[in-house]
Motif scaffolding. Sequence first.
Motif, short mmCIF file in Angstrom:
data_model
loop_
_atom_site.label_atom_id
_atom_site.label_comp_id
_atom_site.label_asym_id
_atom_site.label_seq_id
_atom_site.Cartn_x
_atom_site.Cartn_y
_atom_site.Cartn_z
N TYR A 156 0.85 -1.19 0.00
CA TYR A 156 0.00 0.00 0.00
C TYR A 156 0.89 1.25 0.00
O TYR A 156 1.93 1.29 0.68
CB TYR A 156 -0.91 0.02 1.23
CG TYR A 156 -1.81 -1.19 1.33
CD1 TYR A 156 -2.91 -1.34 0.49
CD2 TYR A 156 -1.55 -2.20 2.27
CE1 TYR A 156 -3.74 -2.45 0.58
CE2 TYR A 156 -2.37 -3.31 2.36
CZ TYR A 156 -3.46 -3.44 1.51
OH TYR A 156 -4.27 -4.54 1.59
N GLU B 75 -7.72 8.28 0.81
CA GLU B 75 -6.86 7.14 0.50
C GLU B 75 -5.85 6.91 1.63
O GLU B 75 -5.52 5.76 1.96
CB GLU B 75 -6.11 7.37 -0.81
CG GLU B 75 -6.98 7.37 -2.04
CD GLU B 75 -6.16 7.64 -3.29
OE1 GLU B 75 -5.24 6.85 -3.58
OE2 GLU B 75 -6.43 8.65 -3.97
N ASN C 297 -5.43 3.41 3.61
CA ASN C 297 -4.16 2.68 3.66
C ASN C 297 -3.62 2.56 5.07
O ASN C 297 -3.07 1.52 5.45
CB ASN C 297 -3.12 3.37 2.76
CG ASN C 297 -3.36 3.10 1.29
OD1 ASN C 297 -4.37 2.52 0.92
ND2 ASN C 297 -2.43 3.52 0.45
#
Length: 555
Positions: free
Chosen positions: A221, A235, A239
């Motif tokens: 990731y 995001e 993650n």
Amino acid sequence: MAGGVKKPVNIFKLKDLGEPSAIFNWRLWFAVISFGLLGAARGIDEGLISGAFNSKDFQATIDYDSYSTVEQADIKGNVAAMVQIGSVGGALFSFIICDRIGRIWATRLLCIVWAVGIIIFMTAHGSLGAIYAGRFIAGLGVGQTPVVGPVYIAEIAPASIRGLCTCIFTGFVYLGIVLAYFTNYGSEVNIGDTTHARWMVPTSLHLMFATIIFVLSFFQYESPRFLVKQGRVDEAVTNMSRIRHLPEHDQYIMHEIAMIRNSHQEEQEATMGAGKLGIFKELLLVPGNLYRLYLSIMVQFLSQWSGAGSITLYAPDFFSLLGVTGKTESLLASAVFGIVKLIASIICALFLVDVIGRKRSLLIGIALQCIAMLYIAGFLTANPRMGVDDSFVLPDKDIPASRAAIGMIYVSGFGWALGWNSMQYLLTAEMFPLRIRALATSISMTLHFGNQYGNSRAVPNMLLATDSGGISPKGTFWFFAAMTIIGGAWVWFSVPETSGRTLESMDRLFALPWYKIGLHGNKDADVLDDAAEAANEKATQAHTQEVEDRREDKA
């Protein structure tokens, strides 16, 4: 803060920071190991090139015997150091790549460049120019590894074990060295010295590791801190949740993301936002950042010229210099040397950097290295013809001293792995603010490879007798001893302790007057942490409310 989650008991931490046990999970370690493997790039090359170069087939391929003694030293230095000079370029531009396309895609790109360079080197068919070119291109990829790897690891690692995680990168440097040394030794014993396979089989280790790292990158990731910097907060939360193995709305995740956003916002406000030259101004005009840059520059300079790195690169030659007879024996001694350094790096990672602290670990390593360099320098001073006169035979009475000098090579490697070699990556990766982290690490690693190139290129000539333009073996080791002593004194007065601090709290450490940072920095900065924690709590509440508002809007 962790919502009642049971706190872990961890013997590898300097202090308990109240982190929930869930964050120490398999995803974290898988990511750390995947990016730690980047360290093997340098280790493989440092361990391979001397043994490969000394094979008769490789020397015959480039018509090595047709050159004079000085020319041979120049060619050997150039072939060995061409990866370092390529790495200067790779490290210099890696911050642009890292900040533009992210840590994951930067990893994939460097693996491709690294592999292409090695393929050119292996298919050069005796052309010295093509050999130089292949190793230079490989260096463009290898030079990015100590920027991308430690930065990513430092950005995802929990504060309490950040030293351990970053030192895994160093551990893989030595794993690469051990594999390279033993592959050289195995090829010498089982393949022989007169075929291309003697040096091509060990060189294929480069391609194996580049492929493994490239494939593993697709299971990782992107760094949440990089995503925050890019304005991709959602995001980043996703993650961070995956890496920490906690729900996105968990209080710990909220607090961590809020601290990152708050710190990044403060950095932008302090420098009036972005701009093409903004990060350069931030690095050079903010006193705290300038002091950090000074530390990273001096770490690279003093560590590389302490001599232990060149011993790794030319280990078979140094063992022969001190009395190990026979090529096979010197390769075996080098392989054992690699194991010693690997063990030292493991000890450093597990029991020193996060337990007794960075600074103490560094000083212990420098002390061991200094003792070793002084002994070897004294031994060569007592036997000045060793390594200079091929007809010299060591008297029987000096053989025990010779064996002790050989043992000191191992001591120097042990000290190097405990001290300089671990800290030159760790300190640089964790000291700098988010906005300038990739740039500062890139500059530091550029200097790292620049000094490594100068050292690896100079050592073959330094070992020559004075009438051939060198300073002789004894002079070389006296020089290394002097640089090690200077390095120890500098660390004592200038380097602060950074164990147990979050990346975002480093600013408070370097906001102190410069003369306090090295000797009293961590203690004095703790006073400022309480006030900062109140600001972070407000930021956490604001971030939590923002997330809740977005969830309601979506509903």
